[in-house]
Enzyme design. Structure first.
Site, PDB file in Angstrom:
ATOM      1  N   LYS A 135     -22.687  60.670 -19.527  1.00 25.61           N
ATOM      2  CA  LYS A 135     -21.509  60.420 -20.375  1.00 25.61           C
ATOM      3  C   LYS A 135     -20.452  59.610 -19.612  1.00 25.61           C
ATOM      4  O   LYS A 135     -19.917  58.630 -20.129  1.00 25.61           O
ATOM      5  CB  LYS A 135     -20.946  61.768 -20.843  1.00 25.61           C
ATOM      6  CG  LYS A 135     -19.756  61.666 -21.771  1.00 25.61           C
ATOM      7  CD  LYS A 135     -19.678  62.845 -22.715  1.00 25.61           C
ATOM      8  CE  LYS A 135     -19.192  64.113 -22.040  1.00 25.61           C
ATOM      9  NZ  LYS A 135     -17.756  64.103 -21.702  1.00 25.61           N
ATOM     10  N   SER A 136     -20.166  60.031 -18.380  1.00 22.86           N
ATOM     11  CA  SER A 136     -19.117  59.333 -17.606  1.00 22.86           C
ATOM     12  C   SER A 136     -19.501  57.874 -17.379  1.00 22.86           C
ATOM     13  O   SER A 136     -18.681  56.966 -17.525  1.00 22.86           O
ATOM     14  CB  SER A 136     -18.950  60.002 -16.239  1.00 22.86           C
ATOM     15  OG  SER A 136     -18.424  61.288 -16.383  1.00 22.86           O
ATOM     16  N   ARG A 180      -4.600  68.668 -25.114  1.00 23.97           N
ATOM     17  CA  ARG A 180      -4.880  68.494 -23.675  1.00 23.97           C
ATOM     18  C   ARG A 180      -3.786  67.659 -22.996  1.00 23.97           C
ATOM     19  O   ARG A 180      -3.151  66.815 -23.635  1.00 23.97           O
ATOM     20  CB  ARG A 180      -6.274  67.863 -23.495  1.00 23.97           C
ATOM     21  CG  ARG A 180      -7.355  68.818 -23.981  1.00 23.97           C
ATOM     22  CD  ARG A 180      -8.731  68.244 -23.844  1.00 23.97           C
ATOM     23  NE  ARG A 180      -9.118  68.051 -22.460  1.00 23.97           N
ATOM     24  CZ  ARG A 180     -10.244  67.451 -22.091  1.00 23.97           C
ATOM     25  NH1 ARG A 180     -11.065  66.959 -23.018  1.00 23.97           N
ATOM     26  NH2 ARG A 180     -10.550  67.321 -20.831  1.00 23.97           N
ATOM     27  N   SER A 191      -8.498  64.662 -10.349  1.00 26.51           N
ATOM     28  CA  SER A 191      -8.987  64.169 -11.635  1.00 26.51           C
ATOM     29  C   SER A 191      -9.483  62.731 -11.542  1.00 26.51           C
ATOM     30  O   SER A 191      -8.712  61.811 -11.280  1.00 26.51           O
ATOM     31  CB  SER A 191      -7.880  64.262 -12.694  1.00 26.51           C
ATOM     32  OG  SER A 191      -8.260  63.534 -13.833  1.00 26.51           O
ATOM     33  N   ASP A 201     -17.661  70.319 -14.543  1.00 31.73           N
ATOM     34  CA  ASP A 201     -18.239  70.437 -15.884  1.00 31.73           C
ATOM     35  C   ASP A 201     -19.402  71.425 -15.924  1.00 31.73           C
ATOM     36  O   ASP A 201     -19.855  71.817 -17.002  1.00 31.73           O
ATOM     37  CB  ASP A 201     -18.711  69.064 -16.380  1.00 31.73           C
ATOM     38  CG  ASP A 201     -17.538  68.143 -16.689  1.00 31.73           C
ATOM     39  OD1 ASP A 201     -16.394  68.638 -16.790  1.00 31.73           O
ATOM     40  OD2 ASP A 201     -17.759  66.934 -16.818  1.00 31.73           O
ATOM     41  N   LYS A 248      -9.730  71.737 -20.002  1.00 32.61           N
ATOM     42  CA  LYS A 248     -10.895  71.025 -20.546  1.00 32.61           C
ATOM     43  C   LYS A 248     -10.941  71.150 -22.081  1.00 32.61           C
ATOM     44  O   LYS A 248      -9.951  71.513 -22.688  1.00 32.61           O
ATOM     45  CB  LYS A 248     -12.174  71.547 -19.888  1.00 32.61           C
ATOM     46  CG  LYS A 248     -12.202  71.329 -18.375  1.00 32.61           C
ATOM     47  CD  LYS A 248     -12.195  69.842 -18.037  1.00 32.61           C
ATOM     48  CE  LYS A 248     -12.108  69.598 -16.548  1.00 32.61           C
ATOM     49  NZ  LYS A 248     -11.934  68.188 -16.202  1.00 32.61           N
ATOM     50  N   ARG A 308     -11.555  76.820 -20.270  1.00 32.70           N
ATOM     51  CA  ARG A 308     -12.896  77.320 -19.925  1.00 32.70           C
ATOM     52  C   ARG A 308     -12.877  78.584 -19.066  1.00 32.70           C
ATOM     53  O   ARG A 308     -13.869  79.309 -19.043  1.00 32.70           O
ATOM     54  CB  ARG A 308     -13.730  76.216 -19.254  1.00 32.70           C
ATOM     55  CG  ARG A 308     -14.179  75.184 -20.265  1.00 32.70           C
ATOM     56  CD  ARG A 308     -15.121  74.154 -19.680  1.00 32.70           C
ATOM     57  NE  ARG A 308     -15.506  73.220 -20.741  1.00 32.70           N
ATOM     58  CZ  ARG A 308     -15.914  71.976 -20.540  1.00 32.70           C
ATOM     59  NH1 ARG A 308     -16.004  71.508 -19.312  1.00 32.70           N
ATOM     60  NH2 ARG A 308     -16.238  71.208 -21.553  1.00 32.70           N
ATOM     61  N   ARG A 316     -19.806  72.497 -23.911  1.00 38.01           N
ATOM     62  CA  ARG A 316     -20.428  73.089 -22.721  1.00 38.01           C
ATOM     63  C   ARG A 316     -20.445  74.621 -22.801  1.00 38.01           C
ATOM     64  O   ARG A 316     -21.322  75.275 -22.249  1.00 38.01           O
ATOM     65  CB  ARG A 316     -19.741  72.598 -21.449  1.00 38.01           C
ATOM     66  CG  ARG A 316     -19.861  71.082 -21.306  1.00 38.01           C
ATOM     67  CD  ARG A 316     -19.692  70.603 -19.902  1.00 38.01           C
ATOM     68  NE  ARG A 316     -19.379  69.177 -19.879  1.00 38.01           N
ATOM     69  CZ  ARG A 316     -20.275  68.198 -19.994  1.00 38.01           C
ATOM     70  NH1 ARG A 316     -21.552  68.473 -20.159  1.00 38.01           N
ATOM     71  NH2 ARG A 316     -19.887  66.929 -19.973  1.00 38.01           N
TER      72      ARG A 316
HETATM   73  C1  S3P Z   1     -14.741  62.808 -16.154  1.00 43.82           C
HETATM   74  C2  S3P Z   1     -13.957  63.495 -15.272  1.00 43.82           C
HETATM   75  C3  S3P Z   1     -13.739  64.950 -15.321  1.00 43.82           C
HETATM   76  C4  S3P Z   1     -14.766  65.650 -16.209  1.00 43.82           C
HETATM   77  C5  S3P Z   1     -14.993  64.908 -17.497  1.00 43.82           C
HETATM   78  C6  S3P Z   1     -15.489  63.503 -17.224  1.00 43.82           C
HETATM   79  C7  S3P Z   1     -14.881  61.343 -16.011  1.00 43.82           C
HETATM   80  O1  S3P Z   1     -12.452  65.195 -15.848  1.00 43.82           O
HETATM   81  O2  S3P Z   1     -14.364  66.965 -16.464  1.00 43.82           O
HETATM   82  O3  S3P Z   1     -15.937  65.579 -18.303  1.00 43.82           O
HETATM   83  O4  S3P Z   1     -15.813  60.769 -16.606  1.00 43.82           O
HETATM   84  O5  S3P Z   1     -14.061  60.746 -15.302  1.00 43.82           O
HETATM   85  P1  S3P Z   1     -11.153  65.209 -14.867  1.00 43.82           P
HETATM   86  O6  S3P Z   1     -11.109  63.899 -14.231  1.00 43.82           O
HETATM   87  O7  S3P Z   1      -9.972  65.438 -15.744  1.00 43.82           O
HETATM   88  O8  S3P Z   1     -11.407  66.337 -13.922  1.00 43.82           O
END
Ligand code: S3P
Length: 439
Positions: A22-23, A122, A167, A318, A345, A349, A394
């Site tokens: 996904k990222s 959020r 983050s 995650d 999140k 969570r 999740r």
């Molecule tokens: C992500 C970063 C994380 C993760 C999210 C995807 C990303 O969040 O929890 O599901 O793709 O950069 P944070 O950067 O807020 O920790």
């Protein structure tokens, strides 16, 4: 609304693929939209979060088409995005809205950014603050939430910024804005977060300098004039794989192989933690691509409770819902601290997982920034339960897999959002022998 019903069953066997990361998918769509010309993306996650990113760029005039699972992006160039005719809707996707805010702050048109009920609660002040320091005209509500309004400004300037929260989304937001800003931005992180923006920038030949001194990472990004298109191949998502790693570990007589999964070191804290607990997990057929991959072989294992190394928390953020389930079936106590980010999140969570553990009959002590879990041990059995996932994908998947060790049929409510990250979750479960159905 979708609900899942799960019946505990036999050992799990088979070889599976999991959907695209996904990222990495978000970053591939975003950068190819900003490139000049046609990029091809294979292995893209066709989950709702990434479809939201596609629709946001469609609404700004980027042509994205698909054929046989491959995506073709006709990038408009860094300054070629068009003013959207309505608000940009990011659905459930925190990653997409935070990364895109950096880009939208630098356009010569204004925009309004919205999302679904979960995203609307959020925290967005974490990106509004650094972008404002860069000179952006950006504001959220006084509670620091959506909607975000962005007005055009003459120019942005690079900043020196030390991330106040671990983050990758905030880091990446600043990195994207820096592509448009005068000078160079220097971003400091004291906790290493996922570095997919850094790897994807390099893949698109965008200069990015990363150094590490005295346990602090320094990321430098400056203005660029042109981004050239690229063909990108996206690996399987370790976060999606984590549910099947958990499933094989906790189901006796199991052996699963999960093929072609991303094993970027900034993402696999879950694997390190589980191995520390005694898990039998092997990485096979490693490939050293721009995002390294491997096939993950997992066998049923007896786990022991641990005090989770705090340095791993950001690299398994995650995977925490799945980790809590593993800890609940381990021998002894597992302690997690410095994990307050879990409260920000798709759901809180820490709170929601404590409710899941409660329903399954697990003893725990919840703290503001973590949890202590009393594992039931090798022979432990959960009480069959009805779980509320609070619309968090999740939680829904962790609850479903946990149900494999219950003393009867369990039900997980509010599972629509599983399709944000894992559209074929049920089919993949069925393929390895999990008895799960939608109700
Ligand atoms: C992500 C970063 C994380 C993760 C999210 C995807 C990303 O969040 O929890 O599901 O793709 O950069 P944070 O950067 O807020 O920790």
């Amino acid at each position: 609304m979708k609900h899942f019903k799960i019946t505990p069953g036999e050992g799990l066997k088979g070889e599976i693929d999991v959907p695209g990361d996904k990222s990495i998918s978000h970053r591939a769509i975003i950068l190819s939209s900003l490139a000049e010309g046609r990029s091809e993306i294979s292995g893209l996650l066709e989950g709702e979060d990434c479809l939201s990113t596609i629709s946001v760029f469609n609404n700004m005039g980027v042509d994205i088409s698909t054929e046989n699972g491959n995506y073709f992006v006709e990038g408009n160039g860094l300054k070629g995005l068009e003013k959207p005719i309505s608000s940009l809707d990011f659905g459930n996707s925190g990653t997409s809205i935070r990364l895109c805010s950096g880009i939208l702050s630098a356009q010569d048109f204004g925009s309004t950014l919205i999302g679904d009920d979960s995203l609307s609660t959020r925290p967005m002040d974490r990106i509004v603050e650094p972008l404002s320091l860069m000179g952006a005209d950006i504001s959220g509500t006084k509670e620091g939430t959506l909607p975000i309004n962005i007005e055009p400004v003459d120019s942005l300037i690079g900043i020196k910024y030390s991330l106040p929260v671990a983050s990758a989304q905030v880091k990446s937001c600043i990195m994207f804005a820096s592509l448009y800003a005068e000078g160079v931005s220097e971003i400091e992180e004291t906790v290493t977060t996922r570095d997919h923006t850094e790897t994807m920038f390099k893949q698109f030949d965008i200069p990015v300098e990363v150094s590490r001194q005295k346990k602090v990472n320094l990321i430098k990004v400056g203005k660029v004039d042109v981004v050239k298109p690229r063909n990108i191949n996206i690996c399987g998502d370790f976060s999606s794989a984590s549910f099947f790693i958990l499933a094989a570990l906790i189901s006796p007589n199991s052996h699963l192989i999960i093929r072609n999964v991303g094993i970027n070191e900034t993402r696999i804290g879950f694997l390190h933690a589980l191995r520390h607990m005694g898990a039998d997990i092997e990485l096979q057929n490693k490939i050293d691509s721009f995002e390294p991959t491997a096939d993950i072989s997992v066998k049923s294992s007896n786990l022991k409770g641990i005090s989770l190394n705090t340095n791993l928390v950001a690299n398994m953020i995650d995977e925490m819902p799945a980790f809590f389930i593993a800890a609940s079936l381990a021998e002894g106590i597992t302690k997690v601290k410095d994990a307050k980010e879990l409260r920000t999140k798709e759901s809180d969570r820490l709170q929601v997982m404590s409710e899941v553990l409660e329903a399954f009959g697990v003893k725990y002590h919840l703290n503001e920034d973590g949890i202590i879990i009393h594992g039931l041990g090798e022979e432990g059995v959960f009480r069959a339960a009805e779980i509320n996932s609070h619309g968090d994908h999740r939680i829904a998947m962790a609850g479903s897999i946990a149900s494999l060790r219950a003393d009867g049929e369990s039900r997980i409510n509010d599972c629509n959002n599983v399709s944000t990250s894992f559209p074929n979750f049920l089919d993949t479960c069925t393929k390895v022998g999990i008895k799960i159905e939608e109700s």
